[in-house]
Design a protein around this motif. Structure first.
Motif, PDB file in Angstrom:
ATOM      1  N   MET A  95      -2.334  53.507  -8.571  1.00  0.00           N
ATOM      2  CA  MET A  95      -2.944  52.618  -9.532  1.00  0.00           C
ATOM      3  C   MET A  95      -1.898  51.615  -9.994  1.00  0.00           C
ATOM      4  O   MET A  95      -0.766  51.974 -10.288  1.00  0.00           O
ATOM      5  CB  MET A  95      -3.439  53.432 -10.721  1.00  0.00           C
ATOM      6  CG  MET A  95      -4.075  52.602 -11.789  1.00  0.00           C
ATOM      7  SD  MET A  95      -4.796  53.619 -13.069  1.00  0.00           S
ATOM      8  CE  MET A  95      -3.815  53.100 -14.440  1.00  0.00           C
ATOM      9  N   THR A  96      -2.279  50.362 -10.062  1.00  0.00           N
ATOM     10  CA  THR A  96      -1.390  49.300 -10.533  1.00  0.00           C
ATOM     11  C   THR A  96      -1.977  48.692 -11.796  1.00  0.00           C
ATOM     12  O   THR A  96      -3.127  48.268 -11.811  1.00  0.00           O
ATOM     13  CB  THR A  96      -1.242  48.205  -9.455  1.00  0.00           C
ATOM     14  OG1 THR A  96      -0.780  48.812  -8.260  1.00  0.00           O
ATOM     15  CG2 THR A  96      -0.251  47.163  -9.897  1.00  0.00           C
ATOM     16  N   LEU A  97      -1.175  48.660 -12.831  1.00  0.00           N
ATOM     17  CA  LEU A  97      -1.609  48.045 -14.076  1.00  0.00           C
ATOM     18  C   LEU A  97      -1.453  46.532 -13.975  1.00  0.00           C
ATOM     19  O   LEU A  97      -0.615  46.022 -13.236  1.00  0.00           O
ATOM     20  CB  LEU A  97      -0.770  48.553 -15.244  1.00  0.00           C
ATOM     21  CG  LEU A  97      -0.915  50.020 -15.600  1.00  0.00           C
ATOM     22  CD1 LEU A  97       0.061  50.362 -16.720  1.00  0.00           C
ATOM     23  CD2 LEU A  97      -2.324  50.344 -16.023  1.00  0.00           C
ATOM     24  N   SER A  98      -2.230  45.824 -14.761  1.00  0.00           N
ATOM     25  CA  SER A  98      -2.103  44.372 -14.786  1.00  0.00           C
ATOM     26  C   SER A  98      -0.804  43.985 -15.489  1.00  0.00           C
ATOM     27  O   SER A  98      -0.180  44.796 -16.186  1.00  0.00           O
ATOM     28  CB  SER A  98      -3.292  43.749 -15.513  1.00  0.00           C
ATOM     29  OG  SER A  98      -3.218  44.033 -16.899  1.00  0.00           O
ATOM     30  N   ARG A  99      -0.433  42.743 -15.315  1.00  0.00           N
ATOM     31  CA  ARG A  99       0.780  42.244 -15.952  1.00  0.00           C
ATOM     32  C   ARG A  99       0.674  42.335 -17.477  1.00  0.00           C
ATOM     33  O   ARG A  99       1.635  42.698 -18.162  1.00  0.00           O
ATOM     34  CB  ARG A  99       1.018  40.801 -15.525  1.00  0.00           C
ATOM     35  CG  ARG A  99       2.281  40.227 -16.114  1.00  0.00           C
ATOM     36  CD  ARG A  99       2.564  38.884 -15.553  1.00  0.00           C
ATOM     37  NE  ARG A  99       3.007  39.069 -14.178  1.00  0.00           N
ATOM     38  CZ  ARG A  99       3.502  38.108 -13.429  1.00  0.00           C
ATOM     39  NH1 ARG A  99       3.592  36.899 -13.886  1.00  0.00           N
ATOM     40  NH2 ARG A  99       3.904  38.363 -12.209  1.00  0.00           N
ATOM     41  N   ASN A 100      -0.509  42.042 -18.021  1.00  0.00           N
ATOM     42  CA  ASN A 100      -0.693  42.102 -19.476  1.00  0.00           C
ATOM     43  C   ASN A 100      -0.486  43.512 -20.013  1.00  0.00           C
ATOM     44  O   ASN A 100       0.162  43.706 -21.045  1.00  0.00           O
ATOM     45  CB  ASN A 100      -2.078  41.589 -19.856  1.00  0.00           C
ATOM     46  CG  ASN A 100      -2.228  40.108 -19.628  1.00  0.00           C
ATOM     47  OD1 ASN A 100      -1.240  39.382 -19.565  1.00  0.00           O
ATOM     48  ND2 ASN A 100      -3.455  39.654 -19.470  1.00  0.00           N
ATOM     49  N   TRP A 101      -1.051  44.519 -19.340  1.00  0.00           N
ATOM     50  CA  TRP A 101      -0.871  45.898 -19.784  1.00  0.00           C
ATOM     51  C   TRP A 101       0.578  46.340 -19.629  1.00  0.00           C
ATOM     52  O   TRP A 101       1.100  47.086 -20.461  1.00  0.00           O
ATOM     53  CB  TRP A 101      -1.799  46.847 -19.036  1.00  0.00           C
ATOM     54  CG  TRP A 101      -3.185  46.817 -19.567  1.00  0.00           C
ATOM     55  CD1 TRP A 101      -4.289  46.328 -18.956  1.00  0.00           C
ATOM     56  CD2 TRP A 101      -3.616  47.288 -20.856  1.00  0.00           C
ATOM     57  NE1 TRP A 101      -5.385  46.452 -19.776  1.00  0.00           N
ATOM     58  CE2 TRP A 101      -4.996  47.043 -20.949  1.00  0.00           C
ATOM     59  CE3 TRP A 101      -2.966  47.880 -21.937  1.00  0.00           C
ATOM     60  CZ2 TRP A 101      -5.732  47.377 -22.080  1.00  0.00           C
ATOM     61  CZ3 TRP A 101      -3.715  48.207 -23.062  1.00  0.00           C
ATOM     62  CH2 TRP A 101      -5.065  47.956 -23.119  1.00  0.00           C
ATOM     63  N   SER A 102       1.229  45.868 -18.592  1.00  0.00           N
ATOM     64  CA  SER A 102       2.637  46.209 -18.383  1.00  0.00           C
ATOM     65  C   SER A 102       3.494  45.668 -19.527  1.00  0.00           C
ATOM     66  O   SER A 102       4.349  46.379 -20.065  1.00  0.00           O
ATOM     67  CB  SER A 102       3.129  45.636 -17.062  1.00  0.00           C
ATOM     68  OG  SER A 102       2.366  46.114 -15.993  1.00  0.00           O
TER      69      SER A 102
ATOM     70  N   ARG B 220       8.136  49.621 -14.642  1.00  0.00           N
ATOM     71  CA  ARG B 220       7.717  49.967 -13.279  1.00  0.00           C
ATOM     72  C   ARG B 220       6.370  49.336 -12.941  1.00  0.00           C
ATOM     73  O   ARG B 220       6.170  48.850 -11.821  1.00  0.00           O
ATOM     74  CB  ARG B 220       7.655  51.480 -13.110  1.00  0.00           C
ATOM     75  CG  ARG B 220       9.044  52.113 -13.121  1.00  0.00           C
ATOM     76  CD  ARG B 220       8.996  53.568 -12.852  1.00  0.00           C
ATOM     77  NE  ARG B 220       8.517  53.768 -11.477  1.00  0.00           N
ATOM     78  CZ  ARG B 220       8.265  54.941 -10.955  1.00  0.00           C
ATOM     79  NH1 ARG B 220       8.447  56.030 -11.668  1.00  0.00           N
ATOM     80  NH2 ARG B 220       7.838  55.052  -9.712  1.00  0.00           N
ATOM     81  N   ALA B 221       5.446  49.311 -13.880  1.00  0.00           N
ATOM     82  CA  ALA B 221       4.142  48.698 -13.645  1.00  0.00           C
ATOM     83  C   ALA B 221       4.287  47.191 -13.463  1.00  0.00           C
ATOM     84  O   ALA B 221       3.624  46.593 -12.610  1.00  0.00           O
ATOM     85  CB  ALA B 221       3.196  49.009 -14.800  1.00  0.00           C
ATOM     86  N   PHE B 222       5.159  46.575 -14.248  1.00  0.00           N
ATOM     87  CA  PHE B 222       5.384  45.138 -14.125  1.00  0.00           C
ATOM     88  C   PHE B 222       5.954  44.808 -12.743  1.00  0.00           C
ATOM     89  O   PHE B 222       5.516  43.848 -12.090  1.00  0.00           O
ATOM     90  CB  PHE B 222       6.332  44.655 -15.224  1.00  0.00           C
ATOM     91  CG  PHE B 222       6.511  43.173 -15.253  1.00  0.00           C
ATOM     92  CD1 PHE B 222       5.585  42.368 -15.882  1.00  0.00           C
ATOM     93  CD2 PHE B 222       7.608  42.579 -14.651  1.00  0.00           C
ATOM     94  CE1 PHE B 222       5.740  40.997 -15.917  1.00  0.00           C
ATOM     95  CE2 PHE B 222       7.764  41.209 -14.675  1.00  0.00           C
ATOM     96  CZ  PHE B 222       6.832  40.413 -15.307  1.00  0.00           C
ATOM     97  N   MET B 223       6.918  45.595 -12.301  1.00  0.00           N
ATOM     98  CA  MET B 223       7.518  45.362 -10.989  1.00  0.00           C
ATOM     99  C   MET B 223       6.496  45.591  -9.874  1.00  0.00           C
ATOM    100  O   MET B 223       6.480  44.854  -8.884  1.00  0.00           O
ATOM    101  CB  MET B 223       8.741  46.260 -10.794  1.00  0.00           C
ATOM    102  CG  MET B 223       9.852  45.996 -11.800  1.00  0.00           C
ATOM    103  SD  MET B 223      10.394  44.282 -11.847  1.00  0.00           S
ATOM    104  CE  MET B 223      11.297  44.200 -10.337  1.00  0.00           C
ATOM    105  N   ALA B 224       5.653  46.597 -10.010  1.00  0.00           N
ATOM    106  CA  ALA B 224       4.611  46.842  -9.009  1.00  0.00           C
ATOM    107  C   ALA B 224       3.631  45.677  -8.956  1.00  0.00           C
ATOM    108  O   ALA B 224       3.209  45.258  -7.870  1.00  0.00           O
ATOM    109  CB  ALA B 224       3.874  48.144  -9.319  1.00  0.00           C
TER     110      ALA B 224
END
Length: 91
Positions: A1-8, A72-76
């Motif tokens: 699962m990849t979070l959006s940039r905003n959630w990151s 990590r989510a932002f980088m993904a």
């Protein structure tokens, strides 16, 4: 699962908030007369200090985890966006 940039970004900011606020709260608890049986820092700690110390350590640990997950989510998300971007030779 990849979070959006905003959630990151939200996760990074929420974790950073915990890492900034809770250590300041620790200093306030340390200087509170209710935390010590007699003189501040020179006598036995009370349950007030011990309970707040556990709370602060837990909050800082959770804040650290939240920052790491947010980064990590932002980088993904960056990797996913880079993979979708067309290369000039493909045009």
């Amino acid at each position: 699962m990849t979070l959006s940039r905003n959630w990151s970004v939200f996760l990074v900011l929420a974790g950073a908030f915990n890492l900034v606020i809770w250590p300041r709260f620790a200093l306030a608890i340390w200087d509170d007369q209710r935390a010590w049986t007699r003189e501040i820092g020179q006598s036995s700690p009370t349950s007030f200090l011990l309970v707040h110390a556990v709370l602060i350590v837990t909050a800082v640990a959770i804040g650290t985890v939240i920052v790491v997950l947010g980064v990590r989510a932002f980088m993904a998300d960056r990797r996913v966006r880079a993979a979708r971007r067309p290369v000039l030779s493909d045009r």
